[in-house]
Each structure stands twice: as C-alpha cells, then as structure tokens.
Design an enzyme around this catalytic site. Structure first.
Site, short mmCIF file in Angstrom:
data_model
loop_
_atom_site.label_atom_id
_atom_site.label_comp_id
_atom_site.label_asym_id
_atom_site.label_seq_id
_atom_site.Cartn_x
_atom_site.Cartn_y
_atom_site.Cartn_z
N GLU A 58 0.81 -1.22 0.00
CA GLU A 58 0.00 0.00 0.00
C GLU A 58 0.84 1.27 0.00
O GLU A 58 1.82 1.39 0.76
CB GLU A 58 -0.92 0.00 1.22
CG GLU A 58 -1.93 1.13 1.22
CD GLU A 58 -3.11 0.82 2.11
OE1 GLU A 58 -4.13 0.35 1.58
OE2 GLU A 58 -3.01 1.03 3.32
N LYS A 60 0.55 4.65 1.22
CA LYS A 60 -0.24 5.41 2.20
C LYS A 60 0.67 6.43 2.87
O LYS A 60 1.56 6.08 3.63
CB LYS A 60 -0.85 4.47 3.25
CG LYS A 60 -1.64 5.18 4.33
CD LYS A 60 -2.44 4.22 5.19
CE LYS A 60 -1.57 3.39 6.10
NZ LYS A 60 -2.38 2.59 7.07
N LYS A 121 -8.28 2.71 -3.04
CA LYS A 121 -8.54 2.64 -1.60
C LYS A 121 -9.11 3.96 -1.13
O LYS A 121 -8.41 4.97 -1.07
CB LYS A 121 -7.24 2.31 -0.87
CG LYS A 121 -7.38 2.12 0.63
CD LYS A 121 -7.73 0.69 0.98
CE LYS A 121 -7.74 0.48 2.49
NZ LYS A 121 -6.39 0.43 3.07
N GLU A 170 -14.68 -5.25 2.18
CA GLU A 170 -14.04 -5.22 3.49
C GLU A 170 -15.06 -5.38 4.60
O GLU A 170 -16.04 -4.64 4.68
CB GLU A 170 -13.30 -3.89 3.67
CG GLU A 170 -12.65 -3.74 5.04
CD GLU A 170 -11.87 -2.45 5.14
OE1 GLU A 170 -10.89 -2.29 4.40
OE2 GLU A 170 -12.26 -1.58 5.95
N ASN A 190 -10.79 -6.77 7.78
CA ASN A 190 -9.98 -5.67 8.29
C ASN A 190 -9.66 -5.92 9.76
O ASN A 190 -10.57 -6.09 10.57
CB ASN A 190 -10.72 -4.33 8.13
CG ASN A 190 -9.79 -3.14 8.31
OD1 ASN A 190 -8.64 -3.29 8.74
ND2 ASN A 190 -10.28 -1.96 7.97
N GLU A 220 -6.32 -7.59 6.06
CA GLU A 220 -5.95 -6.19 5.90
C GLU A 220 -5.54 -5.56 7.23
O GLU A 220 -6.23 -5.72 8.24
CB GLU A 220 -7.13 -5.38 5.35
CG GLU A 220 -7.77 -5.93 4.09
CD GLU A 220 -9.04 -5.18 3.76
OE1 GLU A 220 -9.09 -3.95 3.99
OE2 GLU A 220 -10.00 -5.80 3.30
N SER A 221 -4.44 -4.87 7.22
CA SER A 221 -3.99 -4.01 8.32
C SER A 221 -3.31 -4.78 9.45
O SER A 221 -3.67 -5.91 9.78
CB SER A 221 -5.14 -3.19 8.92
OG SER A 221 -5.76 -2.40 7.94
#
Length: 263
Positions: A58, A60, A121, A170, A190, A220-221
């Site tokens: 990603e 970000k 995103k 998500e 997530n 995710e994350s």
C-alpha cells in the site's frame, strides 16, 4: 470515544457533492465510456493474488491515527518499486483529507510503469466514485460493509463489474459477513476497527472459517511479521494488505523484498 468512520463518511458525502459540481455525472460517465470503447482494460487482482506473493503493498502517506507516515512519498516511485520487488498488487489511498491521497496518484503510478493491479482505496459511498476509480486507472475498488447498506453494496458491486473492475469487500465483524453472500471478487477482513482504529490481527483468524470456502480471502492491516503471513496462509488467506510496515521504512520497495524473502 469519537467514531472516526462516521466523521470520515460525513465528510466524504460533502466531498462527493463537490466533485459532482466540478465534473457532472453525465460527463464522467461519458469519459469512462470513451475510455472503455477505446479498449482500455484492467487486470484481475483476485487472479494476481492467487498466482504471486499475495502481497498488496500500500502507498499510504498518512493516517488519522498515526499522522504523516511518509509525507514526501512519491506515487511515481514507490508503487513501481513495489511492483519490481514482488508485490502482487498495489493499493493506493485516494482520500485526501485523512490519508493525504489523490486520484492523481493512481494516474502517476500508471504513467511510471505500474502494470500490476491497482486497488482504489477510499471510502466509497456513492457510485460516482466508481467512475472516478475507473477513470484514473484502478483495477479494483474497496467497498466497506460498514459504510454501505446491503442494497447499496449490491448495486455498487454490479456497477463496478459493469466498469470491468473487481471488488474487494471489506468486513470487520461477524455481523458484516452476510455481505459476502453477494459473491464479491475478494473478501477482506480488516484487522483495524474503523471506529476506534484499534488493530488486532486475530480478527482475521477468528473470521476466516466463517467466509465462503472458495472466497479469495484478504487480511488487511496490522501485518508486520512474515510469520503472521505464513499463519494466515494456513488459515486460507491469499492476499495480505500491508502499508504502514513498508511506508515507514527508508526504502519501501526494499522493505517489501526483504519481507517476501522471509515468508
């Protein structure tokens, strides 16, 4: 504690209204139609995840919880570095107020030579944003169950497919898993609560077995350890969205390469 997601979505509604004033829906529809008639195509993100490293690296630059992560990060450098160092796909934040992103960053990434799938995103709450995603060069779009009523999600899934894009749905809680019944291209769990921004990777392990068996599962994350990716693979996950772990390093591409080597 203040619900950050509610604040973001409220601002997003105002932002989309401004976008529509600047570029009316009829005009953005026309531009996307021209693009597709000209033969512009996008690659499959779900297929890329199952055939490669599975890493969705990603881009970000900032977040509401951490502030600036890499303010000087360039979209025509880092995403291409990700591609050259083994990423299966790239996720690019396009929300400006909270994440320091822009649609233009996907355009610049594509112009720099990025050919692998790109995930748009953002906090998508209006179909207008799907046309924005297609216009700037996205291959797939993130739809967040917590942001959408089920009927809204169903309509957006259909529109995204009409625009030849895939959908990463998500979810964060067991209650949201019913959205997966609509058969998105990828099912994301997530690990970060979008209301409080508290992260717990165990959320993916907890919900994995409750997803459809043949779903392309994405965690995710909060992933910072290659051993965690190994364990997630054993739990059935094909995709792993990782941003901050790479972006906070001096060289995100090299950090990605080293990470993959340890999986």
């Amino acid at each position: 504690m203040k619900d950050i997601l509610e604040e973001i979505v409220a601002h997003k509604r105002m932002e989309v209204a401004q976008f529509k004033d600047a570029l009316p829906e009829s005009e953005i529809h026309r531009q996307v139609e021209q693009l597709m008639k000209a033969g512009d195509t996008v690659s499959s993100m779900s297929k890329a995840l199952t055939e490669g490293s599975g890493i969705i690296a990603e881009f970000k630059r900032r977040s509401p919880s951490k502030g600036w992560i890499k303010e000087a990060g360039q979209p025509d450098i880092i995403p291409l570095d990700y591609q050259e160092n083994g990423a299966s796909a790239v996720s690019i934040l396009t929300d400006e107020k909270y994440f320091g992103g822009k649609d233009e960053y996907i355009v610049r990434a594509r112009q720099s030579g990025v050919t692998i799938p790109v995930l748009y995103k953002n906090f998508v709450i209006d179909e207008y944003q799907l046309f924005q995603a297609r216009l700037c060069g996205a291959s797939a779009v993130l739809l967040i169950a917590a942001d959408l009523k089920k009927a809204e999600y169903r309509s957006m899934l259909r529109t995204a497919h009409d625009l030849q894009m895939e959908v990463l749905l998500e979810m964060h809680s067991e209650a949201e898993l019913e959205y997966a019944d609509e058969m998105p291209d990828m099912c994301g769990i997530n690990n970060r609560n979008l209301g409080t921004f508290v992260t717990d990777v165990q959320n993916s392990f907890r919900l994995a077995s409750l997803l459809p068996e043949d779903a392309v599962k994405v965690s995710e994350s909060g992933i910072s350890d290659p051993l965690t990716v190994r364990a997630l693979k054993l739990a059935g996950f094909k995709g792993f969205l990782i941003g901050e772990n790479f972006m906070k390093s001096d060289n995100p591409g090299v950090a990605l390469k080293d990470f993959i080597a340890q999986i």
